[in-house]
Design a protein around this motif. Structure first.
Motif, PDB file in Angstrom:
ATOM      1  N   SER A 153     -22.927  -6.999 -16.766  1.00  0.00           N
ATOM      2  CA  SER A 153     -24.262  -7.394 -16.300  1.00  0.00           C
ATOM      3  C   SER A 153     -24.265  -8.752 -15.618  1.00  0.00           C
ATOM      4  CB  SER A 153     -25.259  -7.396 -17.463  1.00  0.00           C
ATOM      5  OG  SER A 153     -24.864  -8.326 -18.454  1.00  0.00           O
ATOM      6  N   PHE A 154     -23.503  -9.721 -16.133  1.00  0.00           N
ATOM      7  CA  PHE A 154     -23.465 -11.044 -15.497  1.00  0.00           C
ATOM      8  C   PHE A 154     -22.947 -10.925 -14.067  1.00  0.00           C
ATOM      9  CE2 PHE A 154     -21.042 -14.844 -14.341  1.00  0.00           C
ATOM     10  CZ  PHE A 154     -22.057 -15.784 -14.369  1.00  0.00           C
ATOM     11  N   TRP A 155     -21.867 -10.155 -13.890  1.00  0.00           N
ATOM     12  CA  TRP A 155     -21.295  -9.946 -12.556  1.00  0.00           C
ATOM     13  C   TRP A 155     -22.310  -9.265 -11.641  1.00  0.00           C
ATOM     14  CZ3 TRP A 155     -20.351  -5.505  -9.684  1.00  0.00           C
ATOM     15  CH2 TRP A 155     -19.543  -5.671  -8.548  1.00  0.00           C
ATOM     16  N   ILE A 156     -23.032  -8.277 -12.167  1.00  0.00           N
ATOM     17  CA  ILE A 156     -24.016  -7.548 -11.358  1.00  0.00           C
ATOM     18  C   ILE A 156     -25.123  -8.478 -10.892  1.00  0.00           C
ATOM     19  CG2 ILE A 156     -25.769  -5.726 -11.390  1.00  0.00           C
ATOM     20  CD1 ILE A 156     -24.008  -4.259 -13.435  1.00  0.00           C
ATOM     21  N   TYR A 157     -25.685  -9.253 -11.821  1.00  0.00           N
ATOM     22  CA  TYR A 157     -26.778 -10.175 -11.457  1.00  0.00           C
ATOM     23  C   TYR A 157     -26.306 -11.221 -10.452  1.00  0.00           C
ATOM     24  CZ  TYR A 157     -29.725  -8.241 -15.156  1.00  0.00           C
ATOM     25  OH  TYR A 157     -30.483  -7.405 -15.935  1.00  0.00           O
TER      26      TYR A 157
ATOM     27  N   GLU B  23     -20.208 -30.253  -9.975  1.00  0.00           N
ATOM     28  CA  GLU B  23     -18.997 -30.403 -10.784  1.00  0.00           C
ATOM     29  C   GLU B  23     -18.341 -29.045 -11.024  1.00  0.00           C
ATOM     30  OE1 GLU B  23     -17.591 -32.630 -14.933  1.00  0.00           O
ATOM     31  OE2 GLU B  23     -19.705 -32.571 -14.354  1.00  0.00           O
ATOM     32  N   TYR B  24     -19.154 -27.988 -11.193  1.00  0.00           N
ATOM     33  CA  TYR B  24     -18.594 -26.646 -11.343  1.00  0.00           C
ATOM     34  C   TYR B  24     -17.825 -26.246 -10.078  1.00  0.00           C
ATOM     35  CZ  TYR B  24     -18.307 -21.672 -10.592  1.00  0.00           C
ATOM     36  OH  TYR B  24     -17.841 -20.430 -10.243  1.00  0.00           O
TER      37      TYR B  24
ATOM     38  N   VAL C 105     -10.756 -21.968 -15.652  1.00  0.00           N
ATOM     39  CA  VAL C 105     -12.061 -22.578 -15.415  1.00  0.00           C
ATOM     40  C   VAL C 105     -12.783 -22.796 -16.744  1.00  0.00           C
ATOM     41  CG1 VAL C 105     -14.329 -22.254 -14.358  1.00  0.00           C
ATOM     42  CG2 VAL C 105     -12.272 -21.618 -13.090  1.00  0.00           C
ATOM     43  N   GLU C 106     -12.737 -21.772 -17.606  1.00  0.00           N
ATOM     44  CA  GLU C 106     -13.443 -21.859 -18.892  1.00  0.00           C
ATOM     45  C   GLU C 106     -12.851 -22.939 -19.793  1.00  0.00           C
ATOM     46  OE1 GLU C 106     -15.237 -18.801 -22.209  1.00  0.00           O
ATOM     47  OE2 GLU C 106     -13.313 -18.310 -21.275  1.00  0.00           O
ATOM     48  N   ARG C 107     -11.551 -23.093 -19.749  1.00  0.00           N
ATOM     49  CA  ARG C 107     -10.922 -24.134 -20.576  1.00  0.00           C
ATOM     50  C   ARG C 107     -11.391 -25.517 -20.157  1.00  0.00           C
ATOM     51  NH1 ARG C 107      -4.756 -21.707 -20.404  1.00  0.00           N
ATOM     52  NH2 ARG C 107      -4.947 -20.266 -22.179  1.00  0.00           N
ATOM     53  N   ALA C 108     -11.538 -25.717 -18.867  1.00  0.00           N
ATOM     54  CA  ALA C 108     -11.971 -27.021 -18.363  1.00  0.00           C
ATOM     55  C   ALA C 108     -13.477 -27.207 -18.474  1.00  0.00           C
ATOM     56  CB  ALA C 108     -11.541 -27.186 -16.906  1.00  0.00           C
ATOM     57  N   MET C 109     -14.224 -26.102 -18.426  1.00  0.00           N
ATOM     58  CA  MET C 109     -15.688 -26.159 -18.418  1.00  0.00           C
ATOM     59  C   MET C 109     -16.228 -24.951 -19.180  1.00  0.00           C
ATOM     60  SD  MET C 109     -18.084 -26.479 -15.019  1.00  0.00           S
ATOM     61  CE  MET C 109     -17.661 -28.213 -14.742  1.00  0.00           C
TER      62      MET C 109
ATOM     63  N   GLN D 172     -22.883 -20.295 -16.942  1.00  0.00           N
ATOM     64  CA  GLN D 172     -24.275 -20.680 -16.696  1.00  0.00           C
ATOM     65  C   GLN D 172     -24.406 -21.450 -15.386  1.00  0.00           C
ATOM     66  OE1 GLN D 172     -22.689 -20.988 -19.548  1.00  0.00           O
ATOM     67  NE2 GLN D 172     -23.914 -20.108 -21.212  1.00  0.00           N
ATOM     68  N   ARG D 173     -23.466 -22.332 -15.131  1.00  0.00           N
ATOM     69  CA  ARG D 173     -23.504 -23.112 -13.894  1.00  0.00           C
ATOM     70  C   ARG D 173     -23.268 -22.202 -12.683  1.00  0.00           C
ATOM     71  NH1 ARG D 173     -20.980 -29.052 -15.363  1.00  0.00           N
ATOM     72  NH2 ARG D 173     -20.882 -28.808 -17.613  1.00  0.00           N
ATOM     73  N   LYS D 174     -22.342 -21.268 -12.819  1.00  0.00           N
ATOM     74  CA  LYS D 174     -22.041 -20.321 -11.744  1.00  0.00           C
ATOM     75  C   LYS D 174     -23.267 -19.475 -11.423  1.00  0.00           C
ATOM     76  CE  LYS D 174     -18.624 -16.720 -10.590  1.00  0.00           C
ATOM     77  NZ  LYS D 174     -19.454 -15.505 -10.489  1.00  0.00           N
ATOM     78  N   ALA D 175     -23.974 -19.030 -12.469  1.00  0.00           N
ATOM     79  CA  ALA D 175     -25.169 -18.215 -12.269  1.00  0.00           C
ATOM     80  C   ALA D 175     -26.276 -19.018 -11.589  1.00  0.00           C
ATOM     81  CB  ALA D 175     -25.664 -17.675 -13.616  1.00  0.00           C
TER      82      ALA D 175
END
Length: 229
Positions: free
Chosen positions: A51-55, A182-183, A205-209, A214-217
């Protein structure tokens, strides 16, 4: 047709298909392709997992289709800088054509005919310094040594990892809120390890942030708001 929460998807089944796949058409229509023996419950679970990818994809398509109004360089017009809007004020005299002072962008009146050029130059200079500083913060944490940072107009892309490990950023990145810009930095720095958006890339990416999703969305949904310069 299948409905999952507020998403409506057409189901395509084929005996030649071995895996599940979701497609987002240009029109915004959604399709889920599956082998004949996959249950509807499994399809619904798969859609929720994606769902995240779809949105995100739907937001990107909406962004490209929206008409972006150009800013007018008139007194009182708001211009973004690191997510905050600053009103424009015309001034008769000042040393530089454009300055940010006391919360206002001050544009010298004789510079008005080339106002956009002055804004682009001002933003580009600030972006180069700010983004280079952020890249430096993540170099040791993400174990990279980029060749340097360049700021230019990248069209619809916020950033790019180029040949020779150069990092390129759109000058409009400096208009975004700091945490979103920053993202963009972390995203491009991760590409120094992984050139494509593989699971290994997103793990870096997740390890660093940890809150990158949420920022990507936010960027996918609201990034268009900074484009009317």
């Amino acid at each position: 047709m299948m409905r999952v929460d507020d998403l409506r998807l057409a189901v395509r089944r084929s005996p030649r298909r071995k895996t599940l796949e979701i497609t987002v058409e240009r029109s915004g229509e959604l399709f889920v392709s599956a082998p004949p023996d996959v249950s509807e419950a499994r399809l619904r679970q798969f859609v929720r997992e994606k769902s995240f990818w779809i949105y995100t994809k739907l937001a990107e398509k909406d962004r490209l289709q929206r008409v972006v109004l150009r800013k007018e360089f008139v007194g009182g017009e708001g211009f973004l800088y690191l997510g905050r809007s600053h009103r424009l004020k015309w001034v008769a005299e000042q040393e530089a054509p454009l300055k940010l002072m006391a919360g206002r962008f001050c544009l010298r009146q004789d510079a008005l005919p080339k106002a956009r050029e002055h804004f682009v130059r001002w933003y580009s200079e600030r972006a180069r310094l700010w983004l280079a500083g952020k890249v430096a913060e993540y170099e040791s944490r993400m174990e990279v040594q980029p060749a340097g940072v360049k700021v230019q107009d990248l069209g619809y892309r916020w950033g790019s990892c180029g040949k020779g490990d150069w990092l390129y950023f759109h000058w409009k990145t400096i208009l975004l809120p700091a945490r979103i810009a920053e993202y963009v930095v972390v995203h491009e720095v991760a590409h120094l390890h992984e050139r494509h958006h593989t699971p290994a890339f997103w793990l870096r990416v997740e390890r660093a942030m940890p809150d990158y999703a949420q920022r990507k969305a936010w960027l996918a949904e609201h990034g268009v708001d900074v484009e009317g310069i």
